[in-house]
Design a protein around this motif. Structure first.
Motif, short mmCIF file in Angstrom:
data_model
loop_
_atom_site.label_atom_id
_atom_site.label_comp_id
_atom_site.label_asym_id
_atom_site.label_seq_id
_atom_site.Cartn_x
_atom_site.Cartn_y
_atom_site.Cartn_z
N MET A 65 13.56 73.06 -50.26
CA MET A 65 14.50 74.01 -50.84
C MET A 65 15.65 73.33 -51.58
O MET A 65 16.63 73.97 -51.94
CB MET A 65 15.06 74.94 -49.74
CG MET A 65 14.00 75.77 -49.04
SD MET A 65 13.11 76.86 -50.17
CE MET A 65 14.37 78.05 -50.52
N SER A 66 15.56 72.03 -51.79
CA SER A 66 16.64 71.33 -52.50
C SER A 66 16.71 71.82 -53.95
O SER A 66 15.71 72.25 -54.52
CB SER A 66 16.43 69.82 -52.47
OG SER A 66 15.32 69.46 -53.23
N LEU A 67 17.88 71.74 -54.52
CA LEU A 67 18.06 72.19 -55.90
C LEU A 67 17.43 71.24 -56.90
O LEU A 67 17.04 71.65 -57.98
CB LEU A 67 19.55 72.34 -56.21
CG LEU A 67 20.28 73.46 -55.48
CD1 LEU A 67 21.76 73.45 -55.84
CD2 LEU A 67 19.65 74.81 -55.78
N GLY A 68 17.36 69.98 -56.55
CA GLY A 68 16.77 69.02 -57.46
C GLY A 68 17.06 67.60 -57.02
O GLY A 68 17.80 67.38 -56.06
N SER A 69 16.48 66.67 -57.73
CA SER A 69 16.75 65.26 -57.45
C SER A 69 16.60 64.46 -58.73
O SER A 69 15.91 64.88 -59.67
CB SER A 69 15.78 64.74 -56.38
OG SER A 69 14.46 64.82 -56.85
N PHE A 70 17.28 63.32 -58.76
CA PHE A 70 17.29 62.48 -59.94
C PHE A 70 17.17 61.02 -59.53
O PHE A 70 17.58 60.63 -58.45
CB PHE A 70 18.61 62.66 -60.72
CG PHE A 70 18.82 64.06 -61.21
CD1 PHE A 70 18.34 64.44 -62.44
CD2 PHE A 70 19.46 64.99 -60.43
CE1 PHE A 70 18.50 65.74 -62.90
CE2 PHE A 70 19.62 66.29 -60.86
CZ PHE A 70 19.15 66.67 -62.10
N HIS A 71 16.64 60.22 -60.42
CA HIS A 71 16.54 58.79 -60.21
C HIS A 71 17.72 58.16 -60.95
O HIS A 71 17.85 58.33 -62.16
CB HIS A 71 15.22 58.29 -60.77
CG HIS A 71 14.94 56.85 -60.48
ND1 HIS A 71 13.74 56.27 -60.77
CD2 HIS A 71 15.68 55.87 -59.94
CE1 HIS A 71 13.75 55.01 -60.42
NE2 HIS A 71 14.93 54.74 -59.93
N LEU A 72 18.57 57.45 -60.21
CA LEU A 72 19.75 56.80 -60.79
C LEU A 72 19.61 55.28 -60.65
O LEU A 72 19.23 54.79 -59.60
CB LEU A 72 21.04 57.22 -60.08
CG LEU A 72 21.38 58.70 -60.08
CD1 LEU A 72 22.59 58.97 -59.20
CD2 LEU A 72 21.64 59.20 -61.47
N LYS A 122 22.30 63.48 -70.75
CA LYS A 122 22.81 62.34 -71.52
C LYS A 122 22.18 61.02 -71.10
O LYS A 122 22.35 60.02 -71.79
CB LYS A 122 24.33 62.26 -71.39
CG LYS A 122 25.03 63.44 -72.04
CD LYS A 122 26.53 63.33 -71.92
CE LYS A 122 27.20 64.55 -72.53
NZ LYS A 122 28.64 64.55 -72.27
N GLY A 123 21.47 61.01 -69.97
CA GLY A 123 20.71 59.82 -69.58
C GLY A 123 21.49 58.72 -68.90
O GLY A 123 20.96 57.63 -68.72
N THR A 124 22.73 58.98 -68.51
CA THR A 124 23.50 57.94 -67.80
C THR A 124 23.93 58.43 -66.42
O THR A 124 24.10 59.63 -66.20
CB THR A 124 24.77 57.52 -68.57
OG1 THR A 124 25.69 58.61 -68.61
CG2 THR A 124 24.43 57.07 -69.99
N ALA A 125 24.09 57.49 -65.50
CA ALA A 125 24.58 57.84 -64.17
C ALA A 125 26.00 58.39 -64.26
O ALA A 125 26.34 59.36 -63.56
CB ALA A 125 24.54 56.61 -63.26
N ASP A 126 26.83 57.81 -65.13
CA ASP A 126 28.20 58.30 -65.30
C ASP A 126 28.22 59.77 -65.72
O ASP A 126 28.96 60.58 -65.16
CB ASP A 126 28.96 57.46 -66.34
CG ASP A 126 29.28 56.07 -65.86
OD1 ASP A 126 29.39 55.84 -64.63
OD2 ASP A 126 29.42 55.18 -66.71
N SER A 127 27.39 60.12 -66.69
CA SER A 127 27.37 61.51 -67.15
C SER A 127 26.76 62.43 -66.09
O SER A 127 27.14 63.59 -65.98
CB SER A 127 26.63 61.64 -68.48
OG SER A 127 25.28 61.29 -68.35
N TYR A 128 25.84 61.90 -65.28
CA TYR A 128 25.30 62.71 -64.18
C TYR A 128 26.42 63.12 -63.24
O TYR A 128 26.55 64.29 -62.87
CB TYR A 128 24.22 61.94 -63.41
CG TYR A 128 23.87 62.63 -62.11
CD1 TYR A 128 23.02 63.72 -62.09
CD2 TYR A 128 24.45 62.23 -60.92
CE1 TYR A 128 22.74 64.38 -60.91
CE2 TYR A 128 24.19 62.88 -59.74
CZ TYR A 128 23.33 63.96 -59.74
OH TYR A 128 23.08 64.62 -58.56
#
Length: 99
Positions: free
Chosen positions: A33-40, A63-69
């Motif tokens: 039930m998580s909202l989502g996940s990303f690879h950083l 934007k493709g950057t960890a900072d913008s995430y």
């Protein structure tokens, strides 16, 4: 006539990719039930491979950057104090210090 060849052992890289895929699958199964996940990748300031059924969650990697995430995620926090605390705790620099 001659032939030249160059080889490179990518076994370690492929094993790391498999390990990541296995860990990601375990995470998905443990928290369906998580909202989502990303690879950083905090070292290279990269964010991608996001998975979510929700468009507003996927926007976080646009934007493709960890900072913008981190910036996009913080926009979802309504309370100013909680948002400030988030930035004190979660930034590429702060998170890299704990790794």
């Amino acid at each position: 006539m001659s032939a030249l060849g160059i080889g490179r052992n990518i076994t370690a890289q492929k094993l790391a990719e498999k390990k990541y895929e296995r860990a990601y699958k375990e995470l998905e199964e443990a928290h369906p039930m998580s909202l989502g996940s990303f690879h950083l990748n905090l070292t290279t300031n990269w964010c991608g491979n996001g998975k979510s059924p929700l468009e507003f969650v996927m926007k976080q990697q646009e934007k493709g950057t960890a900072d913008s995430y981190f910036e996009e995620f913080a926009k979802l926090i309504a309370d100013d104090d909680v948002r400030d605390d988030f930035f004190r705790t979660f930034s590429r620099e702060k998170t890299s210090e704990t790794v």
